[in-house]
Write a protein that holds these residues in place. Structure first.
Motif, PDB file in Angstrom:
ATOM      1  N   ASN A 139       0.857  -1.186   0.000  1.00 40.55           N
ATOM      2  CA  ASN A 139       0.000   0.000   0.000  1.00 40.55           C
ATOM      3  C   ASN A 139       0.896   1.240   0.000  1.00 40.55           C
ATOM      4  O   ASN A 139       1.976   1.222   0.591  1.00 40.55           O
ATOM      5  CB  ASN A 139      -0.877   0.003   1.258  1.00 40.55           C
ATOM      6  N   GLY A 197      -5.694  10.336   9.065  1.00 42.95           N
ATOM      7  CA  GLY A 197      -7.092  10.530   9.448  1.00 42.95           C
ATOM      8  C   GLY A 197      -7.931   9.299   9.174  1.00 42.95           C
ATOM      9  O   GLY A 197      -7.427   8.223   8.827  1.00 42.95           O
ATOM     10  N   LYS A 232     -11.427   7.770   7.059  1.00 48.07           N
ATOM     11  CA  LYS A 232     -12.157   7.970   5.802  1.00 48.07           C
ATOM     12  C   LYS A 232     -13.527   7.332   5.982  1.00 48.07           C
ATOM     13  O   LYS A 232     -13.610   6.137   6.252  1.00 48.07           O
ATOM     14  CB  LYS A 232     -11.374   7.274   4.677  1.00 48.07           C
ATOM     15  N   SER A 262      -2.851   8.902  -3.994  1.00 47.72           N
ATOM     16  CA  SER A 262      -3.775   9.350  -2.935  1.00 47.72           C
ATOM     17  C   SER A 262      -5.220   8.995  -3.251  1.00 47.72           C
ATOM     18  O   SER A 262      -6.097   9.188  -2.417  1.00 47.72           O
ATOM     19  CB  SER A 262      -3.664  10.861  -2.744  1.00 47.72           C
ATOM     20  N   SER A 317       0.491  11.831  10.515  1.00 47.61           N
ATOM     21  CA  SER A 317      -0.867  11.909  11.044  1.00 47.61           C
ATOM     22  C   SER A 317      -1.847  11.376  10.004  1.00 47.61           C
ATOM     23  O   SER A 317      -1.959  11.917   8.908  1.00 47.61           O
ATOM     24  CB  SER A 317      -1.150  13.376  11.371  1.00 47.61           C
ATOM     25  N   PRO A 372       0.154   9.305   0.252  1.00 50.47           N
ATOM     26  CA  PRO A 372       0.850  10.506   0.731  1.00 50.47           C
ATOM     27  C   PRO A 372       0.179  11.130   1.955  1.00 50.47           C
ATOM     28  O   PRO A 372      -1.045  11.112   2.078  1.00 50.47           O
ATOM     29  CB  PRO A 372       0.737  11.450  -0.474  1.00 50.47           C
ATOM     30  N   SER A 384       0.706  14.798   4.418  1.00 48.34           N
ATOM     31  CA  SER A 384       1.477  16.031   4.635  1.00 48.34           C
ATOM     32  C   SER A 384       1.343  16.568   6.057  1.00 48.34           C
ATOM     33  O   SER A 384       2.001  17.561   6.386  1.00 48.34           O
ATOM     34  CB  SER A 384       1.075  17.106   3.620  1.00 48.34           C
ATOM     35  N   PHE A 385       0.472  15.972   6.870  1.00 48.92           N
ATOM     36  CA  PHE A 385       0.558  16.262   8.302  1.00 48.92           C
ATOM     37  C   PHE A 385       1.660  15.329   8.815  1.00 48.92           C
ATOM     38  O   PHE A 385       1.417  14.286   9.436  1.00 48.92           O
ATOM     39  CB  PHE A 385      -0.774  16.015   9.018  1.00 48.92           C
ATOM     40  N   LYS A 440      -7.706   4.561   7.817  1.00 51.86           N
ATOM     41  CA  LYS A 440      -7.143   4.364   6.477  1.00 51.86           C
ATOM     42  C   LYS A 440      -6.201   3.161   6.476  1.00 51.86           C
ATOM     43  O   LYS A 440      -5.674   2.749   7.510  1.00 51.86           O
ATOM     44  CB  LYS A 440      -6.407   5.637   6.040  1.00 51.86           C
ATOM     45  N   ASP A 441      -5.971   2.630   5.262  1.00 47.36           N
ATOM     46  CA  ASP A 441      -5.147   1.415   5.123  1.00 47.36           C
ATOM     47  C   ASP A 441      -3.764   1.598   5.738  1.00 47.36           C
ATOM     48  O   ASP A 441      -3.225   0.673   6.366  1.00 47.36           O
ATOM     49  CB  ASP A 441      -4.995   1.053   3.642  1.00 47.36           C
ATOM     50  N   THR A 442      -3.170   2.784   5.556  1.00 44.86           N
ATOM     51  CA  THR A 442      -1.816   3.026   6.071  1.00 44.86           C
ATOM     52  C   THR A 442      -1.770   2.816   7.587  1.00 44.86           C
ATOM     53  O   THR A 442      -0.853   2.170   8.119  1.00 44.86           O
ATOM     54  CB  THR A 442      -1.379   4.470   5.726  1.00 44.86           C
TER      55      THR A 442
END
Ligand SMILES: Cc1cc2nc3c(=O)[nH]c(=O)nc-3n(C[C@H](O)[C@H](O)[C@H](O)COP(=O)(O)O)c2cc1C
Length: 202
Positions: free
Chosen positions: A39, A61, A63, A97, A59, A42, A44-45, A68-70
């Motif tokens: 997986n 969030g 969905k 993304s 960081s 991206p 940016s936090f 999220k998968d990450t």
């Protein structure tokens, strides 16, 4: 104008934060799930939080109310890789993304090449000039009534730097790195117009 975050919509708060806290470095994070599927996404936090010990934070969030998968992959496997985003991989980064189902690997969808890491299972992105192999140090769960964000803390266990961008073997040349920053809305910044300032000695 004056804003009180508690009186704002989540989107309103988000717009002010991503518009004013700029430019933000972009972590292109690779993970694998429990079945070994890769997986890539991206974030940016993101920033370096400590160099001793070497810790970075990403960081992630939720969905539609789901993590999220990450986040899920990092939690399940305890490992992730941060690949630094530069000009030449901006388009594939944005492509990665998109909201792909877990069974689709963003590597293929974005046209990026996975290469093995040394110490962790998630692969690195060949086209990125800097990779941080990380072991999960912990997840700080954030949210008021419910958890809405997971701050992934990664202990950096190996750093790969392309020889081309580190001419003296110690300092990364920012002109050669060509890092991209994220601004508000759909804006990005290049890091080409640089200036130097020596710190004062007292
Ligand atoms: C430049 C950029 C920065 C992003 N930063 C974040 C971020 O800091 N946190 C976040 O949750 N999502 C962020 N996103 C959105 C995620 O990349 C997106 O939700 C992605 O589909 C998550 O993938 P995953 O479910 O595979 O983890 C960003 C997207 C872009 C294009």
């Amino acid at each position: 104008m004056i804003f009180d975050p508690d009186d704002m919509t989540p989107q309103g708060r988000y717009f002010l934060m991503i518009g004013a806290i700029v430019p933000r470095p972009i972590a292109l994070v690779s993970t694998i799930n429990a079945d070994g599927k890769t997986n890539l996404a991206p974030f940016s936090f993101f920033n370096g939080l400590s160099s001793t010990p070497p810790i970075l934070g990403v960081s992630v969030g939720t969905k539609r109310g789901k993590i999220k998968d990450t986040w899920r992959n990092a939690e399940e496997t305890g490992e992730f890789v941060v690949n630094v985003v530069t000009e030449s991989i901006t388009d594939p980064m944005v492509q990665a993304s998109a909201d792909y189902p877990p069974e689709v690997s963003e590597f293929g969808a974005a046209g990026l090449t996975p290469i093995p890491s040394d110490l962790v299972a998630p692969p690195r992105v060949k086209e990125s000039p800097v990779h941080f192999e990380c072991r999960l140090e912990g997840i700080v769960e954030l949210g008021d009534e419910e958890v809405t964000t997971g701050l992934l803390l990664g202990r950096i266990v190996r750093i790969h730097v392309d020889d081309e961008i580190i001419p003296d073997g110690t300092h990364i040349d920012p002109v050669r790195l060509k890092a991209v920053g994220r601004m508000g809305r759909h804006w990005y910044s290049r890091t080409r117009e640089l200036f130097e300032k020596e710190r004062p000695e007292v």
